[in-house]
Design an enzyme around this catalytic site. Structure first.
Site, mmCIF file in Angstrom:
data_model
loop_
_atom_site.group_PDB
_atom_site.id
_atom_site.type_symbol
_atom_site.label_atom_id
_atom_site.label_comp_id
_atom_site.label_asym_id
_atom_site.label_seq_id
_atom_site.Cartn_x
_atom_site.Cartn_y
_atom_site.Cartn_z
ATOM 1 N N CYS A 1 -28.736 -37.937 -7.757
ATOM 2 C CA CYS A 1 -29.452 -39.208 -7.898
ATOM 3 C C CYS A 1 -30.354 -39.076 -9.110
ATOM 4 C CB CYS A 1 -30.267 -39.442 -6.619
ATOM 5 S SG CYS A 1 -31.471 -40.759 -6.743
ATOM 6 N N HIS A 2 -30.550 -40.168 -9.828
ATOM 7 C CA HIS A 2 -31.304 -40.089 -11.093
ATOM 8 C C HIS A 2 -32.761 -40.499 -10.978
ATOM 9 C CE1 HIS A 2 -29.415 -44.304 -11.623
ATOM 10 N NE2 HIS A 2 -30.242 -44.220 -10.617
ATOM 11 N N HIS B 1 -34.985 -40.233 -2.493
ATOM 12 C CA HIS B 1 -35.690 -41.518 -2.574
ATOM 13 C C HIS B 1 -37.087 -41.455 -1.956
ATOM 14 C CE1 HIS B 1 -31.698 -43.935 -3.123
ATOM 15 N NE2 HIS B 1 -31.989 -43.156 -4.166
ATOM 16 N N ASN C 1 -25.263 -43.820 -1.197
ATOM 17 C CA ASN C 1 -26.400 -43.958 -0.282
ATOM 18 C C ASN C 1 -25.938 -44.469 1.066
ATOM 19 O OD1 ASN C 1 -28.342 -43.120 -2.076
ATOM 20 N ND2 ASN C 1 -28.485 -45.162 -3.031
HETATM 21 MG MG LIG Z 1 -30.407 -42.858 -5.686
#
Ligand SMILES: [Mg+2]
Ligand SMILES: [Mg+2]
Ligand SMILES: [Mg+2]
Ligand SMILES: [Mg+2]
Lengths: 451, 451, 451, 451
Positions: free
Chosen positions: A174-175, A211, A152
């Site tokens: 990304c999870h 995000h 990030n």
């Molecule tokens: Mg992430």
């Protein structure tokens, strides 16, 4: 490409979280084997990872066998790699403390501080030169490698790789969306009395940016989950919902999903990231002050906590080095290895990735790093189109995209003024006065380049 | 098309400002003549304009002769018109008071309140159905007419015309850029000691949207005005600059240009509208409170003032009706008649207009109503391309474009929720808390459709 | 920029046609003066131009005074130039003979052979490396200069400059549209009995690509010329029309405009180039064989003719060197000097130029070099938007655009196969069998790179 | 949506080929059941299909049970349908004879004559009003239904549906790519000695337009099939390749794949349709005359053959009606039922479909109906992006796209001239003289609207 002589270059990983997860998953996958070249600016961290990786690979339950090697230079680590995984920590804990906590002086609270907001922007400014360097090295040493970035600020870092080397084959992973699929599975169980076997049985169409990701289609078998989620969000917006109610208080990474429910009621899309990430992309609705955060039932992640968490991981390592029976092989829930399998042609995968916008979201800027579904196959990542984002959400997303693009351009052209303009336009920062925002920019030394 | 049997339909004009200016300019242009069909929802206002127009046309100095007729229905007024001019006042002074002053309860001050901000959005919601109706009538009664809109909110109203009738030939016109050209001319005189004969000798490339318009190229003869403006803005940012220093205090419409200079220092483009318009597009940097406004040396335009201004105009009319020697023909400084001349093929014109984005600004959304230069010729308005807007300015402009687009879509699809989301995303409104913003939305009855 | 110390680098000009025209026009323009650096791969040709230029500048009627200097290296010629004019002859007369006449063996007749068709493509392959080199030199030695290209194939050469140096400020200029304006003026005189004072009083909107250029709006004062042209084309399609009827037989460069009239009847746009250019972009409708060409009343331009024409020009030079009273200053009808005046801020100009498509023609590919109107001002060329090209014409134009783009890509990536695919897809070539087309490609040595 | 009360409206199907295949596949799918409303302009044909469908559904091996009903009006058939399948025969065999054979008079041979070329364009002109009507009826009676079109010309018919009802949820389906996957499977078996279990194990990325479709990525497990195909095409370009060598002579629908191999050698992409379709999109390289066709080892499909084929199917029906033990349930190899399953949320599907271009092929026109992969899920078809088509192929594809778009616009705006311009620009037609092409256009009565 042979599947038993794969070379993976792992850049970073000193912090160990992501590296370890990958090691476990590789050990549990019998169809792949090869070498992992571990590079970290801290060679000792890489060496530690070499020791751990070797232990894991030697574990009796390990069906996938890998050679782990700490490599002192990035050039050598990348040389002829088939895959590059990037998971670096840009800067020190002191940097992170400045990113996350200094803005509190001006009443700005951040729940993560690594993506947007004052912390995210400051971290971006610092990361961009690192990713320019990595991109250029990849161009030189392994231009055909597939690159998976976990670092990030995801969109900024991945975009920078493409700036450095436009032909790069890079994706960002990304999870956070997976967690939202779990939430939807729990919802289905709660509201419909069914049992969802697998997160992946929750089909979602993903849009937006990392995000600040949104789901605009969701189904389970022949059931459209949107009307259900509407009722669900209505029911739980005040109390929150967790599989085990109240669990959010136990961990700074958890939440009660109240922010997500509130966003649904306002914007009618399913926000698909943790509440602590989502809150940072909005004006300070959810992050007005620590009390508000608590009321919305999520957490501010402190750097103190991160320092301790890191120490805990190191202690765990020591334990493992002393007694390797402590190693228990378990799938991590991450998809890195599935992505490798797909890119090697072994098994197709449809999942969400961060990738340059080539028209997959027609009403967001071309080439911005957006998060959508993609079809991953042998040597191929192709984004799946998703419908236009509704205007109200598009406007919020676009503001961050252009802000991040401005920060990248600012760093690449050494234009501090442009960086400042992006900074004051961040929604969390725009809530304080312009004069304060400019002071904060200077006091935090967001620019970090004058030294 | 013959140039002596032109039919112009004038829609609105009850408030008389714009109508009168056009009448004067037409009287001073010998190459055109014909009929003006005056339509206003207040027939008496149209009749008053008929009387004034007739007096002006009969003035001994008038070389352009026109027949003015108040027409009771819009259908008849539009029937076979060659040109349609729209200058309506959407709503009453009571509406305007609500638009402009009610938000003060929540600490939101507006210098105009007719374009963006709470007042601009409320006015937009009210205007959109009116412009849908006008657009549909034009489609029926004079689909080939050229339509010139002077009504605010300019971008919203003009965009709505295209929503109603995509083949419409409509442009929006506004004189704010001309004022900026005058400022640049004054600057050249002050800084270079030259005499600029004509505003039009200041060549500008225009970009952005109406009232949040920017100049990205400016020259006078072979002199690039940008370096000069940089010095000029630096010199006068604190004191302000006017041709006659201090004059801004005499009129609510005037300013000292301090906002423009400050915007240049931050964004390095020449903002090209009055300070009172520009300030409203930004977060409350310049509009924090009445004292701040005064410090920046511009004004809040009160509705009280507008009521009096209207009364003054009516009194002037009475005077003129009693004694027509009071009429003094003078060019208004507007370009409406030049545009007619250009569209009739008599004289080419390059000027700034509000027009759907067909690629003239590649990094703003297609079809949004943007303000750029255009080449106007016989039956032809073609936008002139301008360079990409810098990312920081693009981000601010784009936020308003998407907000306005959302308001239009909200009204057309009766989606109050979408209107509210656009409302809370306005920079002036985003500065108060989300909860307050929603209360304001309801208390002002922004939606106005539930009644 | 001062207007009396201008430096112009003139690249090429050995063939003298274009160079001489510019020299005359500069001599007749009192507002400009400076230096012309003459560079040609044949230094003697440059020296000859130096002598001629100096004679012209010294002419008693010359009000614009310029210093002409033959410069042995392109680097030195370009160094700090304000303007670069490129007018080279890519290759020898032998090359040209191969381009133009060899295809006759396969029944392909070309009226010019320098833009498309087998000759145009072969010439493109040869020119692309030259223009890459020139573009790179400009980047090094005068990156801020404005570059005016007169060399054919215009679109290919100009596009290559942008490939070499994307920030280049380059336009391509050609007088074919002017000739069409003259035709329209003659039409207006013939059909309406008016006198058109000036070609520029014929207002046109230009679209398409160089030499396959189209007018989609045309007016004279308040008269739409399209209905008139429809009648005109109908009247003269069989006999042809010239101001002096029958004159086309006197010069290989002239035509009776029959091709243009025929294209109008089919495609309803005014084709805006000489018939001999237009014919080459079409399948062999007009170029079936020499008899067809004669029937359509235009000419095949032979290389023999060009050799003689060149000898004639050299003889003229000798005459002038012997007796400088032979020099008669007359405006050339070209616009190069007007473009300089506009770029220097002295006088705005709206004219047609070849420029990368930045949205000015929305239904042709972005970045292709298209020909449209542009507004030229101080240090600024901004294309004017034009309406979408009708689908039938768009299809024909697009085919050439993609073919030319393919040839450029072929040369830059050394992909002979791609060049061949573009070659066989040219409309003149597609009319012979595939096998013959491939033989022609080899026999003509279109690729020219294997040697 | 319940999966046991599905309503499918089947429009057309009189010719029975496609209808019967669907009936078999539905009978073999236990997870679905419901009603099929059969509508055909020939009610008797629908009734015959009702009888056949009922017999199939009643077959003892049928696990999917469906009620088949012939419906006399399209309105009633469409009313509240969940799915609409369109498989009409636009026109009579006499029309088809004119489409396919009349152009032979001018030396134009067509192997199918239903997509492009003189026959395809004539058929398009005839089909467009039919699909406008169907699209409008769908808008009225089942706007939320998913529509699957099997009718040729596929791109034209599907595009017309979107013209009639832009919100339609329509895709076009065709099995030509499946055949190419079979060819690649056979290749892998032949060249690698492996056994490919399933056509779908050959992973392909699809691009282009229907019947002029191209594969730009192909793999089997971890093997890139492109280098293999290069060797394969080289090896078999002269002899052709079939699983059973020489089989092409037995059926007019079969070929030896020589055209595909030749196209690969020229264009380096795998053409993904039957040779008889591909040949028609090119200039007459493969269709010069019947002998050439035979040399390339494919066939001209005569209308005589089609008439007999139709008679054979009718006879088969009669046989079945007499003795229903003749029915043998076997999967058809088509994907219609898999698409239903996917759209119902039962099983995801990635396959190639014809769909409006929403950016999935960035260098072809937006909104054109292109063929690419798509991800099909519950109530969702989302195209998968594919890389830009190489310039040489793009140019050929684009020519057909714009031609087809022109034909649609011509019919919708009643512009015969535009239709003729598209006609003469077809590659097969452009090979004859312009005059002949125009004669052909008139003699074939391509326009069919003057009657
Ligand atoms: Mg992430
Ligand atoms: Mg205004
Ligand atoms: Mg030319
Ligand atoms: Mg088919």
């Amino acid at each position: 490409m042979a599947t038993n002589t794969i070379k993976i270059a792992y850049i970073g990983g000193g912090s160990q979280g992501w590296a370890r997860r990958l090691m476990y998953d590789l050990a549990l996958e019998p169809r792949l084997s090869g070498t992992i070249a571990l590079y970290d600016i801290n060679l000792n961290a890489a060496k530690t990872n070499q020791r751990i990786g070797t232990l894991i690979s030697n574990h009796p339950d390990a069906t996938g066998k890998w050679t782990y090697e700490a490599i002192p230079t990035i050039e050598e680590a990348l040389k002829d790699a088939d895959f590059v995984i990037i998971s670096i920590l840009p800067g020190t804990f002191a940097d992170m403390a400045m990113d996350v906590h200094f803005p509190e002086k001006y009443g700005i609270y951040q729940s993560v501080g690594d993506t947007v907001g004052p912390g995210g922007i400051r971290r971006a400014v610092r990361s961009i030169p690192m990713f320019m360097e990595i991109g250029e090295q990849i161009k030189l040493h392994c231009p055909d490698a597939w690159v998976i970035n976990y670092t990030n600020p995801m969109s900024v870092c991945t975009r920078t790789l493409y700036k450095a080397f436009p032909q790069i084959k890079a994706i960002g992973c990304c999870h956070e969306v997976f967690e939202t699929q779990h939430l939807l599975a729990n919802m289905a169980e709660e509201m419909l009395g069914v049992t969802v076997e697998n997160r992946k049985d929750i089909k979602v169409s993903v849009t937006g940016i990392n995000h600040f990701t949104w789901i605009n289609e969701a189904s389970y078998q022949n059931i459209d989950l949107f009307p259900l989620y509407a009722r669900f969000a209505e029911k739980y917006v005040h109390t929150g919902f967790e599989k085990e109610q109240g669990k959010w208080e136990e961990s700074v990474f958890h939440s009660s999903n109240r922010v997500k429910f509130d966003l649904f009621r306002k914007y009618r899309l399913i926000a698909a990231a943790g509440d602590r990430h989502l809150a940072e992309f909005m004006p300070p609705v959810y992050l007005k002050n620590p009390q508000t955060v608590n009321d919305w039932k999520f957490h501010l992640t402190t750097v103190d906590f991160r320092v301790k968490d890191q120490q805990r991981k190191i202690a765990e390592n020591e334990e493992v080095f002393t007694d390797d029976t402590k190693i228990v092989l378990e799938p991590s829930g991450e998809e890195g290895v599935e992505i490798l399998l797909a890119l090697l042609g072994i098994e197709d995968l449809v999942t969400n990735v961060n990738f340059p916008n080539k028209g997959q979201i027609q009403n967001l800027p071309n080439e911005a790093i957006v998060e959508t579904n993609a079809l991953i196959r042998k040597n191929s990542v192709q984004p799946v189109r998703t419908n236009d984002i509704p205007l109200d959400v598009a406007n919020m997303v676009n503001r961050h995209i252009l802000n991040q693009e401005a920060v990248i351009q600012a760093v690449l052209t050494k234009d501090k003024n442009l960086a400042r303009n992006a900074f004051v336009n961040d929604p969390l920062i725009a809530a304080i006065s312009y004069e304060d925002a400019v002071s904060l920019f200077e006091e935090m030394d967001v620019w970090q380049q004058d030294q």
